[in-house]
Scaffold this active site. Structure first.
Site, PDB file in Angstrom:
ATOM      1  N   GLU A  41       0.840  -1.206   0.000  1.00 12.74           N
ATOM      2  CA  GLU A  41       0.000   0.000   0.000  1.00 12.74           C
ATOM      3  C   GLU A  41       0.870   1.248   0.000  1.00 12.74           C
ATOM      4  O   GLU A  41       1.791   1.374   0.813  1.00 12.74           O
ATOM      5  CB  GLU A  41      -0.885   0.003   1.251  1.00 12.74           C
ATOM      6  CG  GLU A  41      -1.556   1.318   1.544  1.00 12.74           C
ATOM      7  CD  GLU A  41      -2.158   1.389   2.943  1.00 12.74           C
ATOM      8  OE1 GLU A  41      -2.370   2.520   3.426  1.00 12.74           O
ATOM      9  OE2 GLU A  41      -2.416   0.345   3.555  1.00 12.74           O
ATOM     10  N   THR A  70      -5.154   5.746   2.548  1.00  8.83           N
ATOM     11  CA  THR A  70      -5.629   7.107   2.777  1.00  8.83           C
ATOM     12  C   THR A  70      -6.427   7.604   1.562  1.00  8.83           C
ATOM     13  O   THR A  70      -6.276   8.739   1.118  1.00  8.83           O
ATOM     14  CB  THR A  70      -4.464   8.065   3.119  1.00  8.83           C
ATOM     15  OG1 THR A  70      -3.539   7.410   3.996  1.00  8.83           O
ATOM     16  CG2 THR A  70      -4.966   9.298   3.847  1.00  8.83           C
ATOM     17  N   LYS A 130     -10.991  -2.638   8.122  1.00  3.87           N
ATOM     18  CA  LYS A 130      -9.710  -2.260   8.720  1.00  3.87           C
ATOM     19  C   LYS A 130      -9.994  -1.573  10.051  1.00  3.87           C
ATOM     20  O   LYS A 130     -10.412  -0.414  10.085  1.00  3.87           O
ATOM     21  CB  LYS A 130      -8.959  -1.315   7.778  1.00  3.87           C
ATOM     22  CG  LYS A 130      -7.601  -0.893   8.310  1.00  3.87           C
ATOM     23  CD  LYS A 130      -6.926   0.088   7.377  1.00  3.87           C
ATOM     24  CE  LYS A 130      -7.196   1.511   7.777  1.00  3.87           C
ATOM     25  NZ  LYS A 130      -6.351   2.477   7.037  1.00  3.87           N
ATOM     26  N   GLY A 160      -0.364   0.429  15.349  1.00  2.41           N
ATOM     27  CA  GLY A 160       0.249  -0.058  16.575  1.00  2.41           C
ATOM     28  C   GLY A 160       0.461  -1.556  16.630  1.00  2.41           C
ATOM     29  O   GLY A 160       0.728  -2.113  17.697  1.00  2.41           O
TER      30      GLY A 160
END
Length: 208
Positions: A41, A70, A130, A160
């Site tokens: 990505e 994004t 997601k 994270g």
């Protein structure tokens, strides 16, 4: 194409190359593919992202699935389709983006955080949810939302997550992950990225 079946042919690690430049993207992608990471990505807030994606689509040649992150607008979805991009990944739940992605035959992975957003995304045609930022919910929190979703819902944990947390998520039935800064940061050299990628693959394959 049945994108969910195709996804299962790839290890469930999405390399998020936020900030990558077109002049470095091919060498890094080759290293990722050689390491066993074949979902790639390029976030659209990277420098010249459409150039990088076009290069990756040409390079991948069936060896990897390539897409953008994004992705916030229908216009961006349409441009990605023209480039031959396969994955459309967003940080948010935009039904317009999801529907246009599916209409153009690409794979939709929108960002969600709550059960409400998850159901809205699924109703619009999302194929993988997601959960972002995953570390805010943790494996148990995502599993709690997952419990009320259709049993065949595919989920990715993003934000994270690293090699030390794969096992906890996989134990809760979560088998797809987006890995960003742990793997790639602007300025990190190809050899170091390759070493990290191989560690991620070993940890992923060892987790149950």
């Amino acid at each position: 194409m049945n994108w969910l079946n195709e996804l299962k042919n790839h290890r469930g690690i999405v390399a998020i190359l936020r900030g990558i430049r077109p002049d470095e993207v091919e060498a890094i992608a080759e290293e990722l593919i050689a390491s066993g990471i074949t979902l790639i990505e390029v976030p659209l807030n990277s420098p010249d992202p459409f150039d990088s994606i076009a290069r990756l689509v040409k390079l991948a040649g069936g060896r990897a699935l390539v897409g953008a992150g994004t992705v916030l607008t229908v216009e961006a979805v349409e441009r990605l389709s023209e480039l031959g991009s396969q994955l459309v990944i967003s940080p948010n739940t935009s039904t317009e983006v999801i529907r246009r992605t599916r209409a153009l035959g690409m794979f939709s992975m929108p960002g969600v955080f709550t059960a409400t957003e998850a159901f809205v995304a699924l109703d619009a045609g999302a194929q993988v949810l997601k959960f972002f930022p995953a570390d805010m919910l943790g494996a148990s929190g995502i599993a709690g939302v997952k419990a009320v979703l259709p049993t065949d819902t595919e989920i990715a944990a993003v934000g994270g997550v690293d090699e030390n947390s794969f096992a906890a998520y996989r134990a809760k039935g979560i088998h797809n992950f987006g890995i960003g800064g742990t793997l790639y940061k602007p300025g990190r050299n190809v050899d170091e990225i390759g070493q990290i990628a191989r560690r991620l693959v070993v940890a992923f394959d060892s987790a149950t």
